[in-house]
Design an enzyme around this catalytic site. Structure first.
Site, PDB file in Angstrom:
ATOM      1  CG  MET A  31      -2.877  -2.603   6.469  1.00 17.90           C
ATOM      2  SD  MET A  31      -3.622  -3.271   4.701  1.00 17.90           S
ATOM      3  CE  MET A  31      -3.899  -5.118   4.777  1.00 17.90           C
ATOM      4  CB  SER A 105       3.836  -5.225   4.673  1.00 16.66           C
ATOM      5  OG  SER A 105       2.740  -5.235   3.970  1.00 16.66           O
ATOM      6  CD  GLN A 106      -0.266  -0.188   5.766  1.00 18.23           C
ATOM      7  OE1 GLN A 106      -1.117  -0.716   4.082  1.00 18.23           O
ATOM      8  NE2 GLN A 106      -0.585   0.755   6.922  1.00 18.23           N
ATOM      9  CG  ASP A 226       2.627 -11.213  -0.691  1.00 20.60           C
ATOM     10  OD1 ASP A 226       1.483 -11.698  -0.528  1.00 20.60           O
ATOM     11  OD2 ASP A 226       3.738 -10.733   0.189  1.00 20.60           O
ATOM     12  CG  HIS A 282       2.115 -10.315   2.734  1.00 21.34           C
ATOM     13  ND1 HIS A 282       2.825  -9.587   1.597  1.00 21.34           N
ATOM     14  CD2 HIS A 282       2.186  -9.322   3.352  1.00 21.34           C
ATOM     15  CE1 HIS A 282       3.757  -8.436   1.751  1.00 21.34           C
ATOM     16  NE2 HIS A 282       2.622  -7.892   3.347  1.00 21.34           N
TER      17      HIS A 282
END
Ligand SMILES: *[C@@H]1O[C@H](CO)[C@@H](O)[C@H](O)[C@H]1NC(C)=O
Ligand SMILES: *[C@@H]1O[C@H](CO)[C@@H](O)[C@H](O)[C@H]1NC(C)=O
Ligand SMILES: *[C@@H]1O[C@H](CO)[C@@H](O)[C@H](O)[C@H]1NC(C)=O
Length: 300
Positions: A31, A105-106, A226, A282
């Site tokens: 993102m 991530s996503q 995270d 993260h």
């Protein structure tokens, strides 16, 4: 808000490995990031190319240009993004013999959807960095810089307003992996992406399970500190027990696993699942670790 990867600058090892069995690599950004920023995905691409001489790396750009690509992380329906990626992969002549994939991530859950929905050409290994495989419930720590925190605050407010209302569900990517354990039934019916690829709908899609099980290795990297993903266990496919938001159980205690809806149990028994952790926030890892634990083991 930008959620960029953060690589510690250690450029120590650089062994070149060439072999005609080396598979190409597809990467998908997170993102607020894009295919090609030189400090994030561009850098990952360079590092891999330097380490694995001659490897072909395709960094996915969604929506046809960089601006759309960055917006896609928030505003292009996940299902359309996955479709876009499937098209790119199936029409890239260099990927036709199969490929490995790395999601950030996503981008991790999006690439898993690619594996489940688009089995040709075959994905062999999938590496997930801080992916939210069971979704998220909460949207913590917006960054302080006003420029970046505006989108973040907007996303947070909208999610709290109603992640499962049709308008928001269709239009906001983060709502498409919003998983409210207090309303598990609503989630299963209304969520258009993560509940679908996790086969949590009443009607199970057999091909999702068959296709995911074709992976040779599914590697999940969890970031132990995270501050972005709630609950962190989602990075290893764990989640809150339904009906409350305090007790989190590991993957193997979820219904999804026990009833093997997407083949995780079978894959686990076949030794195809790998759980790695990094002691960082993260997407923060160092280059040496990345090359040694990920690239050398799962890419070449
Ligand atoms: C390359 O592949 C061929 C078979 O396609 C094999 O005979 C040869 O040994 C391989 N070479 C290397 C360097 O792996
Ligand atoms: C299962 O998923 C595939 C790939 O997305 C889709 O083409 C198919 O229609 C789905 N089947 C069912 C029963 O939903
Ligand atoms: C679930 O996995 C953990 C390791 O993550 C293991 O210690 C535990 O025994 C497993 N539980 C079941 C019910 O298999």
């Amino acid at each position: 808000m930008r959620l960029l990867i953060f690589l510690t600058l250690t450029f120590g090892s650089s062994l070149s490995q060439v072999s005609n069995t080396t598979k190409p690599l597809v990467i998908w950004h997170g993102m607020g990031d894009t295919c090609c920023y030189p400090f994030s995905m561009g850098r990952i691409k360079k590092i891999v190319e330097k380490h694995v001489h001659g490897i072909y790396v395709h960094s996915l750009m969604i929506g046809g240009n960089i601006v759309r690509d960055e917006e896609s992380g928030f505003f292009i329906n996940s299902n359309e993004q996955v479709e876009d990626a499937c098209q790119q992969i199936s029409s890239d002549p260099k990927l036709q013999e199969g490929y490995h994939a790395m999601g950030f991530s996503q981008g991790s859950q999006f690439l898993r959807a690619v594996a489940q929905r688009c089995p040709h050409p075959p994905m062999h290994n999938l590496v997930s960095f801080g992916g939210q495989h069971q979704g998220i419930f909460g949207f913590p720590s917006c960054p302080r810089e006003p420029e970046d925190s505006r989108v973040c605050e907007y996303v947070r407010r909208i999610l709290n307003y109603g992640a499962y209302t049709k308008l928001i569900q269709d239009g906001l990517v983060q709502a498409q992996y919003w998983h409210d354990p207090l309303h598990e039934d609503v989630y299963r019916v209304k969520n258009i992406f993560i509940a679908d690829i996790n086969n949590e709908k009443a009607v199970k899609n057999k091909s999702y399970r068959e296709n995911l099980m074709k992976l040779e290795n599914f590697v999940m990297v969890k970031f132990l500190r995270d501050s972005m993903v709630v609950p962190i266990e989602s990075e290893w496919f764990g989640f809150y027990l339904p009906g409350q938001d305090e007790v989190v159980v590991p993957m193997n205690e979820t219904q999804l696993y026990k009833e093997d809806w997407i083949g995780l149990k079978s894959m686990d028994e076949a030794g195809k699942l790998h759980f790695l952790s990094v002691d960082g926030d993260h997407l923060q890892f160092d280059t040496d670790w990345f090359l040694k634990e990920i690239v050398d083991n799962f890419v070449v």
